[in-house]
Scaffold this motif. Structure first.
Motif, PDB file in Angstrom:
ATOM      1  N   ILE A   1      -8.436   7.817   7.317  1.00  0.00           N
ATOM      2  CA  ILE A   1      -7.448   7.170   6.459  1.00  0.00           C
ATOM      3  C   ILE A   1      -7.127   5.777   6.990  1.00  0.00           C
ATOM      4  O   ILE A   1      -7.040   4.806   6.238  1.00  0.00           O
TER       5      ILE A   1
ATOM      6  N   GLN B   1       0.829  -1.181   0.000  1.00  0.00           N
ATOM      7  CA  GLN B   1       0.000   0.000   0.000  1.00  0.00           C
ATOM      8  C   GLN B   1       0.874   1.245   0.000  1.00  0.00           C
ATOM      9  O   GLN B   1       2.025   1.234   0.412  1.00  0.00           O
TER      10      GLN B   1
ATOM     11  N   SER C   1      -7.733   2.615   4.614  1.00  0.00           N
ATOM     12  CA  SER C   1      -6.494   2.135   3.981  1.00  0.00           C
ATOM     13  C   SER C   1      -6.489   0.654   3.650  1.00  0.00           C
ATOM     14  O   SER C   1      -5.992   0.255   2.588  1.00  0.00           O
TER      15      SER C   1
ATOM     16  N   LEU D   1       1.905   6.578   3.332  1.00  0.00           N
ATOM     17  CA  LEU D   1       1.281   7.868   3.624  1.00  0.00           C
ATOM     18  C   LEU D   1       1.852   8.521   4.878  1.00  0.00           C
ATOM     19  O   LEU D   1       1.329   9.541   5.333  1.00  0.00           O
TER      20      LEU D   1
ATOM     21  N   VAL E   1      -7.678  -0.138   0.089  1.00  0.00           N
ATOM     22  CA  VAL E   1      -7.085   0.467  -1.101  1.00  0.00           C
ATOM     23  C   VAL E   1      -6.642  -0.596  -2.094  1.00  0.00           C
ATOM     24  O   VAL E   1      -6.890  -0.504  -3.297  1.00  0.00           O
TER      25      VAL E   1
END
Length: 227
Positions: A193, A175, A197, A178, A200
């Motif tokens: 988030i 992933q 997440s 971030l 994703v």
């Protein structure tokens, strides 16, 4: 030329060059563009790939624009007509899916839709059935232009986003990192988030793409009802 860039090239082939023709040049240029849509494409790079001099290409394409036009013609040549007898919503969805299918065949095709602030003629021809269909649905004048503009922009934008080559990296790889970006968010946003997440990497670009297409078509229907 801005917008068309290719750097990492295949090694120059050894031995005698293949028979040169306008078709061979266009085919090679398209293959190079499809392989690296964001790289720098030039006559010199294409000539190296064909094992000829750049001046040899000028006999077939005296200008860079003439080559881009020929590439655009080749890329859009087989785009199908809208299916007759189908409701407008089905015709619009058919057109959108054909744009997506074209991109799957030629990932560099988005860069052949126009250059130097000019619209490609072959791409304009592909757009015309949509313009004519919207006109038949009752759109006219400003409403016709505005509806066509956001429908086309939305369709191409969705294709660019969800069928881009690097989308596969997001799906199959780790992933996105971030960590540095989270500092710009509020605690509530960071929590959201963290919640989203894990999903994703599980997104299905094809499903999202069709949902986006249908949302655009729904917008057309609603705009028509509001006329």
């Amino acid at each position: 030329m801005a917008g068309l860039k290719v750097t990492a090239l295949e090694p120059r082939p050894r031995g005698r060059p293949a028979t040169l023709s306008s078709e061979a040049i266009v085919e090679t240029a398209l293959a190079m563009l499809d392989a690296r849509p964001s790289a720098e494409l030039s006559l010199a790079a294409i000539a190296r790939q064909l094992n000829v001099t750049a001046s040899a290409l000028y006999r077939y394409f005296p200008t860079w624009t003439s080559l881009l036009t020929a590439m655009s013609v080749a890329a859009f040549r087989d785009f199908p007509d809208l299916p007759e007898g189908e409701p407008p919503v089905n015709q619009l969805l058919f057109w959108q899916k054909e744009v997506a299918a074209l991109y799957r065949r030629h990932q560099g095709v988005l860069m052949l839709m126009g250059w130097d602030d000019k619209l490609s003629g072959p791409w304009l021809r592909v757009q015309m059935p949509v313009l004519m269909l919207l006109r038949q649905m009752g759109f006219e004048k400003r409403a016709l232009v505005e509806t066509l503009s956001w429908f086309l922009a939305g369709t191409v934008g969705l294709v660019r986003t969800y069928l881009a080559a690097d989308m596969e990296d997001v799906r199959s790889g780790d992933q996105l990192d971030l960590a540095d970006s989270l500092a710009y968010l509020t605690p509530e946003q960071r929590a959201l988030i963290a919640e989203t997440s894990p999903w994703v990497g599980a997104v299905d670009p094809d499903a999202i793409l069709e949902a986006g297409f249908r949302a655009l078509i729904d917008g057309v229907v609603k705009a028509r009802a509001a006329l």
